[in-house]
Motif scaffolding. Structure first.
Motif, PDB file in Angstrom:
ATOM      1  N   GLY A 160       0.798  -1.215   0.000  1.00 55.85           N
ATOM      2  CA  GLY A 160       0.000   0.000   0.000  1.00 55.85           C
ATOM      3  C   GLY A 160       0.833   1.269   0.000  1.00 55.85           C
ATOM      4  O   GLY A 160       2.071   1.229   0.109  1.00 55.85           O
ATOM      5  N   PRO A 161       0.165   2.425  -0.104  1.00 56.40           N
ATOM      6  CA  PRO A 161       0.869   3.714  -0.136  1.00 56.40           C
ATOM      7  C   PRO A 161       1.538   4.022   1.201  1.00 56.40           C
ATOM      8  O   PRO A 161       1.171   3.481   2.245  1.00 56.40           O
ATOM      9  CB  PRO A 161      -0.250   4.724  -0.430  1.00 56.40           C
ATOM     10  N   ALA A 162       2.521   4.917   1.151  1.00 53.43           N
ATOM     11  CA  ALA A 162       3.189   5.365   2.370  1.00 53.43           C
ATOM     12  C   ALA A 162       2.262   6.280   3.160  1.00 53.43           C
ATOM     13  O   ALA A 162       1.378   6.935   2.601  1.00 53.43           O
ATOM     14  CB  ALA A 162       4.475   6.099   2.009  1.00 53.43           C
ATOM     15  N   ASP A 163       2.475   6.312   4.470  1.00 54.76           N
ATOM     16  CA  ASP A 163       1.761   7.274   5.305  1.00 54.76           C
ATOM     17  C   ASP A 163       2.436   8.632   5.141  1.00 54.76           C
ATOM     18  O   ASP A 163       3.608   8.789   5.454  1.00 54.76           O
ATOM     19  CB  ASP A 163       1.798   6.851   6.776  1.00 54.76           C
ATOM     20  N   GLY A 164       1.701   9.611   4.659  1.00 58.77           N
ATOM     21  CA  GLY A 164       2.298  10.914   4.410  1.00 58.77           C
ATOM     22  C   GLY A 164       3.063  10.934   3.100  1.00 58.77           C
ATOM     23  O   GLY A 164       3.070   9.963   2.339  1.00 58.77           O
ATOM     24  N   ALA A 165       3.739  12.045   2.859  1.00 60.03           N
ATOM     25  CA  ALA A 165       4.479  12.209   1.607  1.00 60.03           C
ATOM     26  C   ALA A 165       5.777  11.410   1.655  1.00 60.03           C
ATOM     27  O   ALA A 165       6.585  11.594   2.579  1.00 60.03           O
ATOM     28  CB  ALA A 165       4.782  13.683   1.363  1.00 60.03           C
ATOM     29  N   PRO A 166       6.009  10.511   0.695  1.00 60.34           N
ATOM     30  CA  PRO A 166       7.275   9.762   0.678  1.00 60.34           C
ATOM     31  C   PRO A 166       8.421  10.664   0.238  1.00 60.34           C
ATOM     32  O   PRO A 166       8.219  11.733  -0.355  1.00 60.34           O
ATOM     33  CB  PRO A 166       7.009   8.667  -0.351  1.00 60.34           C
ATOM     34  N   ASP A 167       9.626  10.229   0.527  1.00 57.66           N
ATOM     35  CA  ASP A 167      10.811  10.976   0.094  1.00 57.66           C
ATOM     36  C   ASP A 167      11.110  10.752  -1.379  1.00 57.66           C
ATOM     37  O   ASP A 167      11.823  11.541  -1.997  1.00 57.66           O
ATOM     38  CB  ASP A 167      12.017  10.560   0.941  1.00 57.66           C
ATOM     39  N   LEU A 168      10.562   9.680  -1.926  1.00 55.48           N
ATOM     40  CA  LEU A 168      10.713   9.393  -3.344  1.00 55.48           C
ATOM     41  C   LEU A 168       9.530   8.543  -3.775  1.00 55.48           C
ATOM     42  O   LEU A 168       9.230   7.531  -3.143  1.00 55.48           O
ATOM     43  CB  LEU A 168      12.020   8.633  -3.602  1.00 55.48           C
ATOM     44  N   CYS A 169       8.846   8.978  -4.817  1.00 51.51           N
ATOM     45  CA  CYS A 169       7.707   8.224  -5.341  1.00 51.51           C
ATOM     46  C   CYS A 169       7.948   7.957  -6.818  1.00 51.51           C
ATOM     47  O   CYS A 169       8.145   8.896  -7.602  1.00 51.51           O
ATOM     48  CB  CYS A 169       6.399   8.997  -5.145  1.00 51.51           C
ATOM     49  N   LEU A 170       7.959   6.681  -7.194  1.00 48.72           N
ATOM     50  CA  LEU A 170       8.267   6.272  -8.562  1.00 48.72           C
ATOM     51  C   LEU A 170       7.086   5.515  -9.153  1.00 48.72           C
ATOM     52  O   LEU A 170       6.509   4.642  -8.502  1.00 48.72           O
ATOM     53  CB  LEU A 170       9.499   5.376  -8.582  1.00 48.72           C
ATOM     54  N   ARG A 171       6.756   5.831 -10.389  1.00 47.81           N
ATOM     55  CA  ARG A 171       5.731   5.085 -11.111  1.00 47.81           C
ATOM     56  C   ARG A 171       6.387   4.423 -12.315  1.00 47.81           C
ATOM     57  O   ARG A 171       7.090   5.080 -13.096  1.00 47.81           O
ATOM     58  CB  ARG A 171       4.604   6.015 -11.575  1.00 47.81           C
ATOM     59  N   MET A 172       6.163   3.114 -12.471  1.00 46.27           N
ATOM     60  CA  MET A 172       6.777   2.361 -13.567  1.00 46.27           C
ATOM     61  C   MET A 172       5.985   1.084 -13.782  1.00 46.27           C
ATOM     62  O   MET A 172       5.071   0.767 -13.018  1.00 46.27           O
ATOM     63  CB  MET A 172       8.241   2.044 -13.237  1.00 46.27           C
ATOM     64  N   ASP A 173       6.335   0.335 -14.836  1.00 47.53           N
ATOM     65  CA  ASP A 173       5.681  -0.949 -15.020  1.00 47.53           C
ATOM     66  C   ASP A 173       6.532  -2.046 -14.387  1.00 47.53           C
ATOM     67  O   ASP A 173       7.659  -1.816 -13.946  1.00 47.53           O
ATOM     68  CB  ASP A 173       5.402  -1.238 -16.496  1.00 47.53           C
ATOM     69  N   GLU A 189      18.622   6.751 -15.082  1.00 44.92           N
ATOM     70  CA  GLU A 189      18.543   6.452 -16.512  1.00 44.92           C
ATOM     71  C   GLU A 189      17.110   6.106 -16.917  1.00 44.92           C
ATOM     72  O   GLU A 189      16.668   6.470 -18.015  1.00 44.92           O
ATOM     73  CB  GLU A 189      19.477   5.294 -16.858  1.00 44.92           C
ATOM     74  N   GLY A 190      16.406   5.404 -16.033  1.00 54.63           N
ATOM     75  CA  GLY A 190      15.015   5.075 -16.324  1.00 54.63           C
ATOM     76  C   GLY A 190      14.151   6.314 -16.419  1.00 54.63           C
ATOM     77  O   GLY A 190      13.260   6.411 -17.276  1.00 54.63           O
ATOM     78  N   VAL A 191      14.434   7.291 -15.559  1.00 53.34           N
ATOM     79  CA  VAL A 191      13.687   8.558 -15.600  1.00 53.34           C
ATOM     80  C   VAL A 191      14.008   9.299 -16.892  1.00 53.34           C
ATOM     81  O   VAL A 191      13.114   9.794 -17.590  1.00 53.34           O
ATOM     82  CB  VAL A 191      14.037   9.420 -14.370  1.00 53.34           C
ATOM     83  N   ALA A 192      15.301   9.376 -17.228  1.00 51.00           N
ATOM     84  CA  ALA A 192      15.713  10.083 -18.441  1.00 51.00           C
ATOM     85  C   ALA A 192      15.129   9.448 -19.696  1.00 51.00           C
ATOM     86  O   ALA A 192      14.801  10.148 -20.668  1.00 51.00           O
ATOM     87  CB  ALA A 192      17.239  10.118 -18.534  1.00 51.00           C
ATOM     88  N   ALA A 193      14.962   8.123 -19.676  1.00 49.86           N
ATOM     89  CA  ALA A 193      14.435   7.398 -20.838  1.00 49.86           C
ATOM     90  C   ALA A 193      12.908   7.402 -20.879  1.00 49.86           C
ATOM     91  O   ALA A 193      12.313   6.899 -21.840  1.00 49.86           O
ATOM     92  CB  ALA A 193      14.941   5.964 -20.837  1.00 49.86           C
ATOM     93  N   GLY A 194      12.274   7.947 -19.852  1.00 52.06           N
ATOM     94  CA  GLY A 194      10.819   7.989 -19.821  1.00 52.06           C
ATOM     95  C   GLY A 194      10.167   6.704 -19.349  1.00 52.06           C
ATOM     96  O   GLY A 194       8.937   6.566 -19.417  1.00 52.06           O
ATOM     97  N   ARG A 195      10.964   5.762 -18.850  1.00 53.22           N
ATOM     98  CA  ARG A 195      10.397   4.495 -18.367  1.00 53.22           C
ATOM     99  C   ARG A 195       9.929   4.600 -16.921  1.00 53.22           C
ATOM    100  O   ARG A 195       9.127   3.780 -16.463  1.00 53.22           O
ATOM    101  CB  ARG A 195      11.423   3.365 -18.499  1.00 53.22           C
ATOM    102  N   ILE A 196      10.474   5.582 -16.203  1.00 51.50           N
ATOM    103  CA  ILE A 196      10.106   5.792 -14.799  1.00 51.50           C
ATOM    104  C   ILE A 196       9.650   7.236 -14.640  1.00 51.50           C
ATOM    105  O   ILE A 196      10.302   8.159 -15.114  1.00 51.50           O
ATOM    106  CB  ILE A 196      11.299   5.528 -13.865  1.00 51.50           C
TER     107      ILE A 196
END
Length: 216
Positions: A160-173, A189-196
């Motif tokens: 489940g989600p973190a309680d409160g704002a996480p220090d890092l939140c990543l969305r990916m497949d 690199e995943g962020v730069a490539a648009g995968r994350i």
């Protein structure tokens, strides 16, 4: 209760396998590492286990001091299973098994069940190595959400989600998450490539992972 069959070997590894070597036991530990669970929740997230087998394994684990059964306070009238300190001490074992088994994960088979929090174990090493201070990482997959607390020598994860704002939140497949866990795709690199996708701002503990997105 009578004890199960033992290897009857005066060996630490054999004694450990006496307690956790049966089918399903370590996967029950995996589920409970993500937090206390009701019996029905455990059964739902352990596809393929019969009700009789799950009940039997939980009784064995209670007897061996790995799990405890606790009644939730009113108004909830339900029992949950949770790991004891000895049971929680199996986290390094599950992490090592996940690291060893990760190379065998290719594309999911048609019969494979998938749960988001199952990706937490192989991902913990990468998250821990990325943290310069204690912090919380939330990972959002199509299959669901989990979060982990890493840094400062303490590591844990939960469904489940973190309680409160996480220090890092990543969305990916899921495929990208596995690549990150294996170390073949650094997060930056995943962020730069648009995968994350980085959701929100990044706390100081993970500023080195995705530079330029620190919180004010």
């Amino acid at each position: 209760m009578p004890r199960r069959r033992s290897y009857d070997q005066y060996c630490a590894a054999a004694r450990a396998l006496d307690a956790v070597g049966d089918r399903w036991t370590l996967l029950i530990v995996r589920e409970l590492l993500a937090g206390p669970r009701r019996y029905t929740d455990l059964h739902a997230d352990l596809p393929g286990v019969s009700t009789d087998m799950l009940a039997s394994r939980l009784k064995d684990m209670e007897r061996d001091g790995l799990v405890a059964r606790r009644r939730l306070p009113p108004p909830v009238s339900a029992y949950v299973y949770e790991l004891t300190d000895r049971g929680a001490g199996l986290l390094p074992v599950l992490r090592a098994l996940a690291a060893w088994g990760a190379p065998a994960l290719e594309a999911p088979r048609p019969t494979d069940a998938v749960r988001a929090h199952w990706f937490a174990l192989p991902l913990l090493d990468v998250l821990e190595a990325s943290a310069t201070a204690p912090g919380v990482v939330e990972v959002r997959l199509d299959e669901g959400v989990f979060h982990a607390r890493v840094g400062g020598g303490a590591v844990e994860y939960a469904d489940g989600p973190a309680d409160g704002a996480p220090d890092l939140c990543l969305r990916m497949d899921a495929a990208t998450c596995l690549a990150v866990a294996r170390g073949s795709l650094p997060v930056g690199e995943g962020v730069a490539a648009g995968r994350i996708e980085v959701v929100g701002e990044v706390g100081d503990a993970f500023a080195a992972v995705v530079p330029g997105t620190m919180r004010a």
